[in-house]
Design an enzyme around this catalytic site. Structure first.
Site, mmCIF file in Angstrom:
data_model
loop_
_atom_site.group_PDB
_atom_site.id
_atom_site.type_symbol
_atom_site.label_atom_id
_atom_site.label_comp_id
_atom_site.label_asym_id
_atom_site.label_seq_id
_atom_site.Cartn_x
_atom_site.Cartn_y
_atom_site.Cartn_z
ATOM 1 N N GLN A 636 0.828 -1.217 0.000
ATOM 2 C CA GLN A 636 0.000 0.000 0.000
ATOM 3 C C GLN A 636 0.858 1.261 0.000
ATOM 4 O O GLN A 636 0.548 2.232 -0.688
ATOM 5 C CB GLN A 636 -0.914 0.012 1.231
ATOM 6 N N GLU A 703 -3.996 6.003 2.540
ATOM 7 C CA GLU A 703 -3.766 7.269 1.834
ATOM 8 C C GLU A 703 -2.418 7.914 2.108
ATOM 9 O O GLU A 703 -1.883 8.633 1.281
ATOM 10 C CB GLU A 703 -4.838 8.287 2.255
#
Length: 756
Positions: A636, A703
Site C-alpha cells: 500500500q 492514503e
C-alpha cells in the site's frame, strides 16, 4: 516486524500473508463486473453526453438513433420514475440533464441496444440542439472573477498573525498551482442491473466503494423502498475515491433502463468516456505569505486555498475542510491563518481522491518551506528540522499530538538514506556534469487519521459457522485490491482461534450488512476489523461452556456439539465509530483519532536538454503502528507513493478553451509505469510503535504514502536549482505541479529556451 512472543504459532496477525486473491489478480482469473457471464435477455447501455460546458437544451432528436441496428430504446430524464435530482446541499447532483447542461460530459440520455457496439454507434446519431449560456467558467481564476463559489468558505486561525508579521526579519509571498488528477482505476465505472420481475426487486452488481449509497440513490430514482434494491460487490478494480456518488448516478442510469425495459442492463464505461464524464482530484491554487526569522524559524503564515470543485458540490467542501485541517503537515506554526474556498465551475464535478485535500495543501506548505530555505541560505532539511513539531503539542485546531514518532521516522530516514553523504556526492556529480544534474530531497509527514464525525466510521459484520466447522464471514468493507478481506480473515482467525483456511469471504452486500459506511479515508480495516472482532468474540463466548467441558476436543467437535445443544452459530458484530468532532465556528475540535508519521528521501537525475528525469532511489520510513499484515501494508505504501509521483510529476489534464477534455486515455495522459518506480526503492516500518486507538494497535494507512511522492518533486527542484545557480540565474523561480518534462526544460534556462 516483531511477532508478539505470546502469539500462538497459528495466529496470522502481524505476519506477511499474501493477498487472498493475489494469484487470481495476476492470472486474470479474478472476476470483475465485466467478467460476469451475460444474463438472459441482457441489453447494453451507452451514454450520450453534453458537448457544451454551459448551455440550455433546446431539443433532443432521437429519431435517427432509434433506426440504427440493434437499438432497443433511448432513456431520458422523462423515464426516471421518481427522483432525478439529489439535494445533499444547495446545488443538486443530477442523473440525466433535463433543461440545461453545466459541463462537457454531463449525461443527457442513454441508448440501450443488443450489443455494446450497437449502443455506442447509435449514440453518435442522437442530435441535441443547444443554446449557449454565459458565463462559461473553467478555471479557478475565472471563478474568482465571477464570484462563483460553493458555500461555505472555511477558515482556521491561531495566534496573532498580523502582529507577528510586524516582528519578523523577512517576508515572502507566492503562489503555486497544483493540477488535478484522474483516478485511472484499472476497472472503469461498471454496473449490471438485473430486475427480478416481481415486487419491483432489482439486483445490482456494481464496482463501488459504497454499496449503501448505490442502494439509496437507485431506490430513490425508481421510487421504491431500499429493501427492494440488492447491491452486491465482490471486488473493485481500483477506486481511489472515484467510485462513490458518481457511481450511484451511473447505477441509476442503468437501473432506470432496466426498470423501463424489464430486461437486465449492463453499463461499462470505455476509458475515454470514464475520463470525460467523471471528475478527479481537485486542482488547487495556493497563495501564501510567510514571515520568518533569519535563523529559519517560521513565525507567521497567511494562506489561501482556492479549490476547483467543478459543476456540483459532491464532497468538495469536505475536501476544503480537510486541506485546512492537515495543512500544517509536520510543522508547528505559532501564528497561522488559512482560508479555503471551493470554486463552482463548468467542469465535471471533482470528488474524493486518495489523500483528500492533504496532498495539495501540504505541497503548498512544503513549497514555502523550501523558499524560506532559499531566502535564508539554509538547507531545506535544516528549515524542516527547525520548524518540526518537537514535543507534546497541539495543532492549529487545538487537538493534542505527540510527535516523538515523527522525529524517529525523520532520523531513521536520514540514517537509512545516508542523506548527508549522498548530498555531497550529488554536489560532486553536478560539478562534473553540465547537461545532467542530480537532486536530492527529504520530506517529513504527519498524516491525521479520522473521518470527522462519529457516524461516518460505524461498521458491522456478520459471521456464520456451518456445522462442518467452516466459517463464512462478511462485513461492510469493500475490497479494492488493498487486502481488506485478507486482513478481516486474519482478525477472525485470531479471535476464533482457527486457521485462515477454514474462513471464506464471499461478497459485500446490502442484504447481509445494511447501511454500511463507505470504504474511504484509510478507515476500512480500522472500523470493520472492530466489527469482525466483536462478532467473533460473541461466538467464542457462546462456545466457551462447550470448550470448557471438552478442552481436548477439536473445533469441529465443538461446533457439532454446539449445534446439538441448539447454540446459535451466527452472530453480528458492530462498532459505533470513533468519537470525532469539529466545530468550525470556534475553529477547534477533535476531528482525528490518531496520527501516522513518515519521511521519504528521494534522489533524481534530470537531463537539462530534454527535461526528462530518472527516479534513482527512494527510502521511506513509515510509522503505521503494529502492522496486521506487513506484506500488504508495504504494498500500500509503495502504491500510494508511486501514485503521488504521478500527481506531482507526470499526470497533466488538458482542456480546450470550451471545456472539452483532451486527455482521454493513456496515450495523452501519462500515469506512472514500471520505469518510473525508483530504481532502488526501500520501505521500512518503524519498529515498536503502538496505537491504542485501533484494532490490534495497527494504523489505517491507505492514503498517507501518496504525499511522500512529493519528495521526488523537491528532488527535481533541487536539481533545477543547481542548474540555475551554475548558469548565474539568481532570480526566484516558481515550480507548479505536475512538474513535467516541459517545466523542467523551461526552468533550465539557456539559449534554446530564450528562443521560445
Amino acid at each position: 516486524q516483531d511477532i508478539e512472543p505470546s502469539q500462538s504459532p497459528e495466529d496470522p496477525v502481524g505476519r506477511p500473508i499474501m493477498h487472498q486473491s493475489g494469484i487470481m489478480h495476476a492470472t486474470g482469473e479474478a472476476v470483475y463486473i465485466d467478467d460476469l457471464p451475460s444474463v438472459d435477455g441482457e441489453l447494453f447501455l451507452a451514454v450520450v453526453t453534453s458537448s457544451r460546458a454551459h448551455a440550455k437544451i433546446v431539443s433532443i432528436d432521437t429519431s435517427e438513433a432509434l433506426k440504427e441496428p440493434g437499438v432497443f430504446d433511448i432513456i431520458t430524464a422523462h423515464d426516471v420514475p421518481a427522483t432525478n435530482e439529489f439535494y445533499y446541499s444547495d446545488d443538486p447532483e443530477v442523473i440525466f440533464a433535463r433543461h440545461k447542461v453545466i459541463c462537457v460530459g454531463q449525461i443527457v440520455c442513454a441508448v440501450i441496444a443488443d450489443s455494446d457496439v450497437h449502443a455506442k454507434q447509435a449514440t453518435a446519431k442522437v442530435k441535441i440542439e443547444y443554446e449557449v449560456l454565459e458565463p462559461v467558467i473553467l478555471t479557478i481564476e475565472e471563478a474568482i472573477k465571477h464570484n462563483s463559489f460553493f458555500e461555505p468558505k472555511r477558515q482556521l486561525e491561531q495566534g496573532n498573525v498580523d502582529q507577528a508579521f510586524e516582528t519578523v526579519d523577512n517576508i515572502i509571498e507566492g503562489e503555486i498551482h497544483i493540477g488535478g488528477q484522474e483516478h485511472f482505476y484499472m476497472e472503469t465505472q461498471s454496473v449490471l442491473a438485473v430486475p427480478k420481475g416481481e415486487d419491483k426487486e432489482m439486483d445490482l452488481y456494481v464496482s463501488t466503494q459504497h454499496p449503501a449509497i448505490i442502494q439509496e440513490v437507485v431506490a430513490a430514482s425508481l421510487g421504491v423502498p431500499a429493501n427492494r434494491i440488492m447491491c452486491h460487490v465482490k471486488r473493485v478494480g481500483g477506486a481511489f475515491g472515484g467510485k462513490l456518488l458518481k457511481t450511484g448516478l451511473l447505477a441509476s442510469v442503468a437501473a432506470v433502463a432496466a426498470n423501463k425495459t424489464s430486461r437486465p442492463v449492463r453499463l461499462i464505461l470505455s476509458r475515454g468516456d470514464d475520463m470525460l464524464i467523471t471528475g478527479g482530484r481537485h486542482p488547487f491554487i495556493g497563495k501564501y505569505k510567510v514571515g520568518f526569522m533569519n535563523d529559519g524559524r517560521i513565525r507567521a503564515v497567511d494562506a489561501k486555498y482556492y479549490i476547483n470543485g467543478g459543476c456540483s458540490p459532491d464532497e468538495s467542501v469536505l475536501v476544503a475542510e480537510v486541506s485546512l485541517l492537515k495543512m500544517d503537515n509536520a510543522y508547528k506554526i505559532p501564528n497561522l491563518r488559512c482560508l479555503a474556498c471551493v470554486c463552482k465551475t463548468n467542469l465535471p464535478s471533482n470528488t474524493a481522491f486518495r489523500g483528500f485535500g492533504f496532498p495539495q495543501s501540504a505541497l503548498v506548505t512544503e513549497t514555502w518551506i523550501t523558499e524560506v530555505a532559499d531566502k535564508t541560505g539554509l538547507s531545506p532539511e535544516k528549515i524542516r528540522e527547525i520548524n518540526m513539531y518537537k514535543e507534546n503539542d497541539q495543532t492549529h485546531f487545538k487537538q493534542k499530538l505527540d510527535p516523538q514518532n515523527l522525529i524517529r521516522c525523520w532520523n531513521e530516514c536520514m540514517e537509512k538514506s545516508a542523506y548527508y553523504s549522498r548530498k555531497t556526492a550529488v554536489n560532486e556529480f553536478n560539478k562534473q556534469n553540465y547537461w545532467k544534474k542530480k537532486g536530492i530531497a527529504i520530506v517529513p509527514m504527519k498524516f491525521p487519521f479520522g473521518l470527522g464525525t462519529r457516524y461516518l466510521s460505524q461498521a458491522a459484520a456478520l459471521v456464520h459457522i456451518y456445522t462442518d466447522g467452516s466459517v463464512l464471514l462478511t462485513h461492510g468493507g469493500i475490497e479494492m485490491g488493498q487486502g481488506i478481506h485478507t486482513k478481516m480473515m486474519q482478525v477472525a482467525s485470531r479471535e476464533l482461534n482457527i486457521p485462515m483456511s477454514c474462513i471464506h469471504f464471499c461478497e459485500t452486500s446490502t442484504t447481509t450488512v445494511p447501511n454500511a459506511c463507505a470504504s474511504v479515508g484509510s478507515a476500512g480495516t480500522d472500523v470493520n476489523g472492530m466489527a469482525v472482532k466483536d462478532a467473533c468474540q460473541t461466538l467464542r463466548k457462546r462456545l466457551q461452556p462447550i470448550i470448557h467441558k471438552n478442552p481436548k476436543g477439536t473445533w469441529n467437535d465443538w461446533i457439532k456439539e454446539a449445534f446439538e445443544q441448539s447454540v446459535s452459530l451466527s452472530a453480528t458484530g458492530y462498532f459505533r465509530g470513533y468519537n470525532e468532532n469539529m466545530d468550525w465556528e470556534k475553529g477547534e475540535g477533535q476531528p482525528f483519532t490518531y496520527f501516522l508519521y513518515g519521511a521519504a528521501c528521494s534522489e533524481v537525475e534530470i537531463n537539462c536538454l530534454t527535461g526528462d528525469h530518472k527516479n534513482l532511489r527512494t527510502d521511506i520510513v513509515m510509522d503505521i503502528g503494529c502492522s496486521i499484515n506487513p506484506a500488504v501494508d508495504i504494498g500500500q505504501i509503495e502504491g500510494a507513493f508511486v501514485q503521488g509521483i504521478g500527481l506531482y510529476t507526470m499526470e497533466e489534464l488538458k482542456y480546450s478553451p470550451e471545456g472539452v477534455l483532451y486527455t482521454r486515455g493513456p496515450d495523452q495522459y501519462k500515469i506512472p509505469a514500471v520505469c518510473d518506480i525508483p530504481e532502488q526503492f526501500s520501505v521500512s516500518l518503524l519498529s515498536s510503535s503502538q496505537n491504542p486507538y485501533a484494532i490490534y494497535a495497527s494504523k489505517g494507512l491507505g492514503e498517507a504514502g501518496l504525499f511522500l511522492g512529493c519528495s521526488v518533486f523537491f528532488a527535481l527542484r533541487d536539481a533545477v536549482t543547481s542548474v540555475r545557480n551554475e548558469r548565474g540565474l539568481k532570480n526566484a523561480f516558481a515550480l507548479n505541479s505536475p512538474l513535467t518534462a516541459e517545466q523542467i526544460r523551461a526552468s533550465c534556462a539557456d539559449d534554446f529556451t530564450e528562443k521560445v
